[in-house]
Write an enzyme that holds these catalytic residues in place. Structure first.
Site, short mmCIF file in Angstrom:
data_model
loop_
_atom_site.label_atom_id
_atom_site.label_comp_id
_atom_site.label_asym_id
_atom_site.label_seq_id
_atom_site.Cartn_x
_atom_site.Cartn_y
_atom_site.Cartn_z
N GLY A 17 85.05 34.17 139.51
CA GLY A 17 83.72 34.31 138.94
C GLY A 17 83.13 35.68 139.23
CE LYS B 133 70.38 38.05 147.80
NZ LYS B 133 71.20 37.00 147.18
N GLY C 297 64.54 11.17 146.45
CA GLY C 297 63.48 10.77 145.54
C GLY C 297 64.05 10.36 144.19
NE ARG D 57 72.82 26.98 142.56
CZ ARG D 57 73.23 26.37 143.66
NH1 ARG D 57 74.29 26.81 144.32
NH2 ARG D 57 72.59 25.30 144.13
N GLY E 34 80.04 36.70 138.24
CA GLY E 34 78.60 36.71 138.08
C GLY E 34 77.93 37.25 139.33
CB VAL E 35 74.36 37.26 140.39
CG1 VAL E 35 73.58 37.69 141.62
CG2 VAL E 35 73.79 37.92 139.13
CB ALA F 157 81.16 32.51 142.88
CG HIS G 213 58.82 65.02 145.64
ND1 HIS G 213 60.08 64.85 145.09
CD2 HIS G 213 58.90 66.11 146.45
CE1 HIS G 213 60.88 65.81 145.54
NE2 HIS G 213 60.18 66.58 146.36
CB VAL H 79 91.27 30.41 137.22
CG1 VAL H 79 92.01 29.61 138.30
CG2 VAL H 79 90.79 31.73 137.79
#
Length: 575
Positions: free
Chosen positions: A287, A162, A226, A378, A289-290, A375, A549, A344
């Site tokens: 890809g 962003k 972890g 995930r 997507g988003v 992309a 408004h 692809v």
């Protein structure tokens, strides 16, 4: 004999309480049923009453002290009666004051020991929010993170993307729009290396902020990998930690293509794409997507020739199809090529360029660029964290959980991307809060229907609740209201009126089931619609709400009116 006044158990899950206020003082006479002391938990306040007539002989716990259930608050008995610990000397000669200090120290240790111990693995939006909330509710919390706190979102996902989109949108506005409103700029240029530094400064500040929040809330942080040993033990980079509960918040990782050429130099994942210091002249994005769409819009805005290659028949699968059609049309107007139905097959490098070969239905497709960004989605990050050894059930790589985010192993929970329920940062945070509230209070809820999905293009995309195709598939009788933003003054000023607000409503009662938007700053507006769904609002209530408004938000009211074909600022359909 003096009787003990103890911390009551005010609920099945209560383990401790805080002394809020003493209502009586030492030496005061009390009658059975008199309020003596007020105690509080994270749920309620309660007045502890005298169990018998007598005198408040001794106050043991001071205001602000935290005591376990059954911990001694004070003593009530006959006037002048001796109380243990109030004598001048102990049997070993220790002063009464020293005895009281030792008792207080022991009481403190008991309270500390009674705290629920929680270990959180992962410190992304799911993990660090979970850890802080648990600490706020009184748990002894440790969080384990092998990289930087903030996870993918803060470091290589939501926030850095962003930040760079802000840069590209600002530049695009100067180049493409400023002249149309009388602002003439010469010599505008983008220094992408400086943009990346700006992005990194934002990330650094936010990561530092999360670190500070963890410290301020008393959360112990362990840096390293972890791994679960059993239901109550975790290996934190070689150090064994024990807890009553373990919460997994290990997030997700990019899906990598397994095809010829996928490992060639210049074939980038989303993390590598965000680290570019120079804008490629041409980019192929695999890809639609988003993530892929945001990258395409971002790089196209600063001059790169972008082509999107998507295997499905449409881009942005989670988005309402009417909104998708508007988005794709605008992308193509900006010079972004979109090839759908294109699978692809391989990538090759020749003469410094990369060519992506795909099969578009029965046709061969070849697209060339200086860089290729993969992309394609995930997947939950669940490998090598001891799940199989601990007996945690997985399904297609995701951790299986119930409505409280409990796994198949009692005491182990999983929140966020690793459970695969809803792979959004804000959903991970909300799941973590719900899981902790269940652990600490025996209750907790996650309202998935109110979780919005946002795409940070220019203009933006946002949606919450059911799409039209989902409502139809569920057999719900519904109505649709639409308002094109070309009829909205604020949108017309800001971006020429591009976009739409769409509302899906229950046909019988008018309950708002879903809202989908494409327009200026709709990622902010969608919060009002999430709240409407959470409160089971009807379109009548949206209509009767007075919207400011001029604002983009008033288009929500117009779309609600259109459910009844009664929009004020759009002409009626001709019959």
């Amino acid at each position: 004999m003096a009787g003990e006044l103890t911390m009551p158990q005010l609920g099945l899950t209560m383990t401790e309480g805080t002394v809020a206020q003493w209502l009586k003082q030492e030496g005061d006479a009390v009658k059975k049923g008199d309020g003596v002391v007020e105690v509080e938990t994270d749920k309620i306040n309660n007045i502890v009453e005298a169990p018998e007539d007598g005198v408040l002989l001794k106050i043991v716990a001071q205001e602000g002290d935290v005591l376990p259930v059954k911990g001694v608050l004070g003593y009530i008995g006959a006037a002048g009666e001796a109380v243990a610990g109030a004598v001048a000397k102990s049997t070993d000669g220790t002063s009464g004051e020293a005895v009281e200090k030792a008792a207080a120290a022991t009481s403190g240790r008991s309270a500390e020991k009674s705290k629920k111990r929680i270990i959180v693995i992962g410190a992304g939006p799911g993990g660090y929010v979970t850890a802080i909330k648990a600490a706020q509710l009184g748990a002894d919390v440790s969080v384990i993170e092998e990289d930087h706190v903030g996870g993918t979102c803060l470091n290589v996902g939501c926030i850095p993307t962003k930040a760079l989109i802000h840069v590209s949108s600002l530049y695009d506005s100067i180049i493409r729009e400023a002249g149309t409103v009388g602002v003439h700029v010469t010599g505008a240029a983008v220094d992408w290396s400086e943009a990346v530094k700006y992005k990194e400064s934002v990330v650094k500040r936010l990561v530092g902020g999360v670190d500070s929040l963890l410290k301020a809330n008393g959360v112990k942080k362990y840096t390293g990998h972890g791994r679960i040993i059993d239901a109550h033990t975790v290996d934190a980079a070689g150090e064994k930690l024990t807890a009553d509960y373990i919460i997994l918040a290990t997030g997700s990782e990019p899906v990598y293509l397994k095809l010829p050429g996928a490992d060639l130099p210049g074939v980038l994942d989303s993390t590598q794409a965000l680290a570019l210091t120079k804008i490629p002249k041409s980019i192929v994005i695999i890809g639609g997507g988003v993530i892929g769409i945001e990258f395409a819009a971002m790089f196209a805005a600063v001059g790169a020739k972008c082509t999107i290659v998507e295997a499905l028949p449409y881009i942005l699968p989670p988005v309402d199809k009417e909104i998708v059609a508007l988005v794709q049309g605008d992308l193509e107007k900006r010079g972004i090529e979109v090839a759908v139905n294109s699978k692809v097959e391989s990538i090759e490098r020749q003469d410094g360029l990369l060519t992506v070969y795909a099969k578009r239905q029965e046709e061969d497709l070849a697209v060339t660029g200086e860089a290729v960004i993969v992309a394609v989605g995930r997947r939950p990050r669940t490998a090598n964290i001891g799940l199989e050894d601990a007996g945690v059930v997985l399904e297609r790589g995701r951790i299986v959980t119930d409505e409280y985010f409990r796994t198949s192993v009692p005491g182990i929970f999983a929140v966020g991307d690793c459970n695969g329920k809803l792979m959004l940062a804000h959903a991970a945070s909300a799941q973590g809060v719900a899981a902790v509230e269940y652990i600490m209070r025996g209750e907790g809820s996650f309202e998935e229907a109110t979780a919005p999905a946002c795409i940070y293009l220019e203009p933006e995309v946002a949606g919450v609740g059911l799409r039209e195709d989902e409502a139809a598939a569920k057999g719900i009788e519904y109505k649709v209201g639409r308002f094109m933003l070309s009829g909205n003054g604020k949108s017309l000023i800001e971006n020429g009126g591009v976009g739409m607000i769409k509302i899906i409503a229950d046909a019988k009662y008018g309950e708002v089931l879903g809202v989908h938007m494409y327009g200026p700053r709709v990622t902010e507006l969608i919060a009002a619609c999430s709240l409407a769904i959470r409160l089971e609002a009807t379109v009548d209530e949206l209509i009767s709400t007075i919207w400011a408004h001029p604002s983009v938000g008033e288009a929500i009211g117009e779309a609600a009116l259109d459910v009844f074909q009664a929009s004020i600022h759009w002409p009626p359909e001709r019959k």
